[in-house]
Design a protein around this motif. Structure first.
Motif, mmCIF file in Angstrom:
data_model
loop_
_atom_site.group_PDB
_atom_site.id
_atom_site.type_symbol
_atom_site.label_atom_id
_atom_site.label_comp_id
_atom_site.label_asym_id
_atom_site.label_seq_id
_atom_site.Cartn_x
_atom_site.Cartn_y
_atom_site.Cartn_z
ATOM 1 N N LEU A 29 -7.510 49.291 39.564
ATOM 2 C CA LEU A 29 -7.889 49.701 38.201
ATOM 3 C C LEU A 29 -6.645 50.108 37.397
ATOM 4 O O LEU A 29 -6.542 49.843 36.202
ATOM 5 C CB LEU A 29 -8.902 50.852 38.261
ATOM 6 C CG LEU A 29 -10.314 50.418 38.693
ATOM 7 C CD1 LEU A 29 -11.153 51.615 39.107
ATOM 8 C CD2 LEU A 29 -11.020 49.659 37.566
ATOM 9 N N HIS A 30 -5.712 50.747 38.080
ATOM 10 C CA HIS A 30 -4.449 51.151 37.451
ATOM 11 C C HIS A 30 -3.657 49.904 37.009
ATOM 12 O O HIS A 30 -3.095 49.865 35.905
ATOM 13 C CB HIS A 30 -3.652 51.960 38.487
ATOM 14 C CG HIS A 30 -2.324 52.428 38.025
ATOM 15 N ND1 HIS A 30 -2.171 53.323 37.002
ATOM 16 C CD2 HIS A 30 -1.074 52.123 38.440
ATOM 17 C CE1 HIS A 30 -0.885 53.539 36.816
ATOM 18 N NE2 HIS A 30 -0.198 52.823 37.669
ATOM 19 N N THR A 31 -3.650 48.882 37.863
ATOM 20 C CA THR A 31 -2.978 47.620 37.515
ATOM 21 C C THR A 31 -3.649 46.984 36.302
ATOM 22 O O THR A 31 -2.972 46.526 35.370
ATOM 23 C CB THR A 31 -3.029 46.645 38.720
ATOM 24 O OG1 THR A 31 -2.393 47.280 39.819
ATOM 25 C CG2 THR A 31 -2.327 45.344 38.428
ATOM 26 N N LEU A 32 -4.985 46.999 36.307
ATOM 27 C CA LEU A 32 -5.739 46.408 35.195
ATOM 28 C C LEU A 32 -5.425 47.134 33.879
ATOM 29 O O LEU A 32 -5.256 46.499 32.834
ATOM 30 C CB LEU A 32 -7.234 46.530 35.509
ATOM 31 C CG LEU A 32 -8.130 45.408 35.015
ATOM 32 C CD1 LEU A 32 -7.661 44.077 35.537
ATOM 33 C CD2 LEU A 32 -9.575 45.654 35.443
ATOM 34 N N ALA A 33 -5.330 48.467 33.963
ATOM 35 C CA ALA A 33 -4.987 49.257 32.769
ATOM 36 C C ALA A 33 -3.633 48.798 32.222
ATOM 37 O O ALA A 33 -3.431 48.686 31.009
ATOM 38 C CB ALA A 33 -4.945 50.745 33.115
ATOM 39 N N ASN A 34 -2.708 48.495 33.127
ATOM 40 C CA ASN A 34 -1.389 48.039 32.680
ATOM 41 C C ASN A 34 -1.427 46.633 32.094
ATOM 42 O O ASN A 34 -0.616 46.307 31.233
ATOM 43 C CB ASN A 34 -0.382 48.132 33.829
ATOM 44 C CG ASN A 34 0.264 49.491 33.864
ATOM 45 O OD1 ASN A 34 1.151 49.785 33.072
ATOM 46 N ND2 ASN A 34 -0.225 50.363 34.736
ATOM 47 N N PHE A 35 -2.368 45.814 32.551
ATOM 48 C CA PHE A 35 -2.548 44.492 31.934
ATOM 49 C C PHE A 35 -2.986 44.686 30.475
ATOM 50 O O PHE A 35 -2.500 44.004 29.583
ATOM 51 C CB PHE A 35 -3.608 43.682 32.694
ATOM 52 C CG PHE A 35 -3.079 43.010 33.949
ATOM 53 C CD1 PHE A 35 -2.008 43.532 34.652
ATOM 54 C CD2 PHE A 35 -3.661 41.836 34.419
ATOM 55 C CE1 PHE A 35 -1.522 42.918 35.800
ATOM 56 C CE2 PHE A 35 -3.182 41.204 35.568
ATOM 57 C CZ PHE A 35 -2.117 41.749 36.257
ATOM 58 N N TYR A 36 -3.919 45.633 30.258
ATOM 59 C CA TYR A 36 -4.344 45.932 28.884
ATOM 60 C C TYR A 36 -3.147 46.432 28.065
ATOM 61 O O TYR A 36 -2.978 46.061 26.909
ATOM 62 C CB TYR A 36 -5.446 47.004 28.880
ATOM 63 C CG TYR A 36 -6.837 46.461 29.080
ATOM 64 C CD1 TYR A 36 -7.408 45.578 28.153
ATOM 65 C CD2 TYR A 36 -7.606 46.828 30.177
ATOM 66 C CE1 TYR A 36 -8.695 45.071 28.328
ATOM 67 C CE2 TYR A 36 -8.899 46.329 30.358
ATOM 68 C CZ TYR A 36 -9.434 45.450 29.429
ATOM 69 O OH TYR A 36 -10.705 44.957 29.607
ATOM 70 N N CYS A 37 -2.324 47.276 28.686
ATOM 71 C CA CYS A 37 -1.153 47.813 27.969
ATOM 72 C C CYS A 37 -0.169 46.698 27.606
ATOM 73 O O CYS A 37 0.459 46.737 26.547
ATOM 74 C CB CYS A 37 -0.448 48.870 28.815
ATOM 75 S SG CYS A 37 -1.396 50.383 28.967
ATOM 76 N N GLU A 38 -0.026 45.716 28.492
ATOM 77 C CA GLU A 38 0.865 44.591 28.190
ATOM 78 C C GLU A 38 0.373 43.860 26.939
ATOM 79 O O GLU A 38 1.160 43.542 26.048
ATOM 80 C CB GLU A 38 0.908 43.603 29.371
ATOM 81 C CG GLU A 38 1.692 44.098 30.580
ATOM 82 C CD GLU A 38 3.193 44.153 30.332
ATOM 83 O OE1 GLU A 38 3.693 43.421 29.461
ATOM 84 O OE2 GLU A 38 3.862 44.957 30.999
ATOM 85 N N LEU A 39 -0.946 43.611 26.887
ATOM 86 C CA LEU A 39 -1.510 42.926 25.721
ATOM 87 C C LEU A 39 -1.404 43.804 24.479
ATOM 88 O O LEU A 39 -1.161 43.309 23.373
ATOM 89 C CB LEU A 39 -2.974 42.554 25.984
ATOM 90 C CG LEU A 39 -3.186 41.417 26.988
ATOM 91 C CD1 LEU A 39 -4.664 41.221 27.278
ATOM 92 C CD2 LEU A 39 -2.600 40.105 26.457
#
Ligand SMILES: [Zn+2]
Length: 387
Positions: free
Chosen positions: A176-186
Motif C-alpha cells: 500500500l505504501h508503494t501504491l501511495a508513492n505511485f500516486y505521488c509520482e503521478l
C-alpha cells in the motif's frame, strides 16, 4: 557444477529405487535399462563440463513426478543463483509444460519462471507470468510485489495502480505504501503541468492507500504554500512530524516560512522547541537558537547552545557554536573563521542522507532509494555527523 552433481545423485538413486520397486514386468525392465543408460550419459556430460547437454539428457530422463519435482526446482534455483539464467529458464519451462503436476507445483513453476524472466530483464514475459498468479492463494502477494517492482522499474505508474483492488485485499502495508508513492509520482507529473485539481485528487488517493505517506503531505504542503493557504500547509508539516520525525528536518525551513507568512513566528518557535526537546535534532536546535537570539539575547542563545552540545554533541551543532563566537566583538575572528571553514568543508564531503533500509548514502534526496528501491527510506543522517 559439483553442487549440481551432488544434488542429482540422490535423486537418481531414489528414482532408480522407485522404478525398481514398481517394475515387475519385463517391459518395465527394459524401460528401466534405457532410463539408466540415459541417466548415466547425462551424468557423464555433467562430469565432462558439457552442462547444456547434461540438462537436456537429465530433463528427458528424469520424469517429473511428485518424488522428483523438488529436485527440479532445486536444480533450476541453483542455476539462477549462479547467474546461469538460460539454464534455469529451460528447467522451469520444462516444469510448466508438465500437465500432470499438482496445481501448487504448477503455480510454483510459473512463479519461478516469472522470476527468471525478471532476472533476465524480460519484463513483459515476467509480467504475464505474475499476472496469471494473482488468484493463487500462495503466490498472489509475492506476484503483486514483483509486478509493482516491474512497474516501478519501467515507471509505468498507471499499470501499477490497476492492481489497487488486489493490493487492498491483501492489506499489506508495504504494498500500500508503494501504491501511495505511485500516486505521488503521478501527482508530481500533474503538478509540473499545473493540473492542480488532478494533483489534489491523486494525493488524496495516496493518503487513502497510506495515511502515513510523508511524501503525499509534503506535496500537499507545497501546493497549499504556492496558493498561499499557509494554515493548511502548516498542518501538513505538523502531520509530517507526527508521521516521520526523521524526515522532518528537511521541511523545517518551509514550515518556518509558512508560519512567518501567517505572522505566527512565536507559535512556530514553540513548536520547534518541542521538536528539539523530543528529538534532540541539530536542525531544530539551530532554528530555535535564531529565535532565542532575536527574542532574548545572543548570550542567552550561546548558553543554550553550550548546554545542547554537552547534551548531544554533533558537528553541525559545533559549527553553529563557532559561528556564534565569530559574532562576539572581542573574539579572534580570523582563527574562528578558519575553524568554521574547515568544519564546513568536512561536512560538505559527508552525505546528508542515508537509506534506512539498505544503508545507501547520498548527498541528494530521492523518494525511491537508488540502491534497494524502497520508497521514502532516504532520510537525513543521524548521529555525530548528522542530525
Ligand atoms: Zn536503500
Amino acid at each position: 557444477m559439483l553442487e549440481l552433481l551432488f544434488l542429482l545423485l540422490p535423486v537418481a538413486m531414489g528414482y532408480g529405487w522407485f522404478m525398481g520397486r514398481n517394475s515387475v514386468k519385463q517391459s518395465d525392465h527394459s524401460a528401466k535399462q534405457d532410463l539408466s543408460i540415459k541417466y548415466s550419459t547425462g551424468l557423464n556430460y555433467l562430469l565432462s563440463n558439457q552442462q547444456d547437454k547434461a540438462i537436456e539428457y537429465l530433463l528427458e530422463t528424469l520424469k517429473v513426478e511428485d518424488d522428483t519435482v523438488e529436485a527440479h526446482f532445486a536444480m533450476a534455483n541453483l542455476f539462477r543463483k549462479r547467474g546461469e539464467l538460460d539454464r534455469a529458464l529451460k528447467v522451469h519451462e520444462h516444469l510448466v509444460r508438465q500437465k500432470q503436476l499438482p496445481a501448487q507445483a504448477k503455480q510454483q513453476a510459473a512463479f519461478e519462471l516469472g522470476k527468471d524472466f525478471l532476472s533476465a530483464g524480460l519484463y513483459d514475459r515476467a509480467e504475464a507470468m505474475f499476472h496469471k498468479l494473482l488468484k493463487s492463494k500462495q503466490f498472489s502477494l509475492k506476484s503483486l510485489t514483483y509486478l509493482l517492482q516491474i512497474y516501478q522499474s519501467t515507471k509505468d505508474w498507471h499499470h501499477g495502480l490497476e492492481l489497487k483492488k488486489a493490493i487492498e485485499k491483501t492489506k499489506d502495508k508495504k504494498l500500500l505504501h508503494t501504491l501511495a508513492n505511485f500516486y505521488c509520482e503521478l501527482a508530481t507529473l500533474a503538478l509540473s503541468q499545473d493540473q492542480f485539481i488532478e494533483v489534489i485528487e491523486l494525493l488524496e488517493n495516496a493518503l487513502k492507500c497510506d495515511p502515513n505517506s510523508c511524501r503525499a503531505n509534503w506535496l500537499l504542503a507545497k501546493i497549499y504554500e504556492n496558493h498561499q493557504q499557509y494554515n493548511e500547509a502548516c498542518q501538513c508539516y505538523k502531520d509530517i512530524y507526527s508521521q516521520d520525525q526523521e524526515f522532518f528536518p528537511d521541511v523545517i525551513e518551509q514550515m518556518a516560512n509558512c508560519y512567518h507568512q501567517l505572522d505566527a513566528d512565536d507559535e512556530f518557535y514553540q513548536f520547534i522547541k518541542k521538536v528539539y526537546d523530543e528529538t534532540g535534532g541539530s536542525s531544530a536546535l539551530i532554528k530555535y537558537l535564531s529565535f532565542v537570539e532575536q527574542k532574548y539575547s545572543p548570550s542567552k542563545a550561546q548558553d543554550f547552545m553550550l548546554s545542547a552540545i554537552k547534551r548531544r554533541p554533533t558537528i553541525r551543532g559545533f559549527k553553529h557554536f563557532i559561528k556564534m563566537q565569530i559574532n562576539e566583538p572581542e573574539q579572534d575572528n580570523e582563527n574562528l573563521e578558519m575553524i568554521k571553514e574547515l568544519i564546513s568543508a568536512y561536512l560538505n564531503v559527508k552525505q546528508r542522507y542515508n537509506c534506512r533500509s539498505c544503508g545507501f548514502s547520498s548527498s541528494t534526496h530521492y523518494w525511491s532509494c537508488p540502491s534497494c528501491h524502497d520508497w521514502e527510506q532516504l532520510k537525513p543522517v543521524r548521529g555525530l555527523e548528522g542530525e
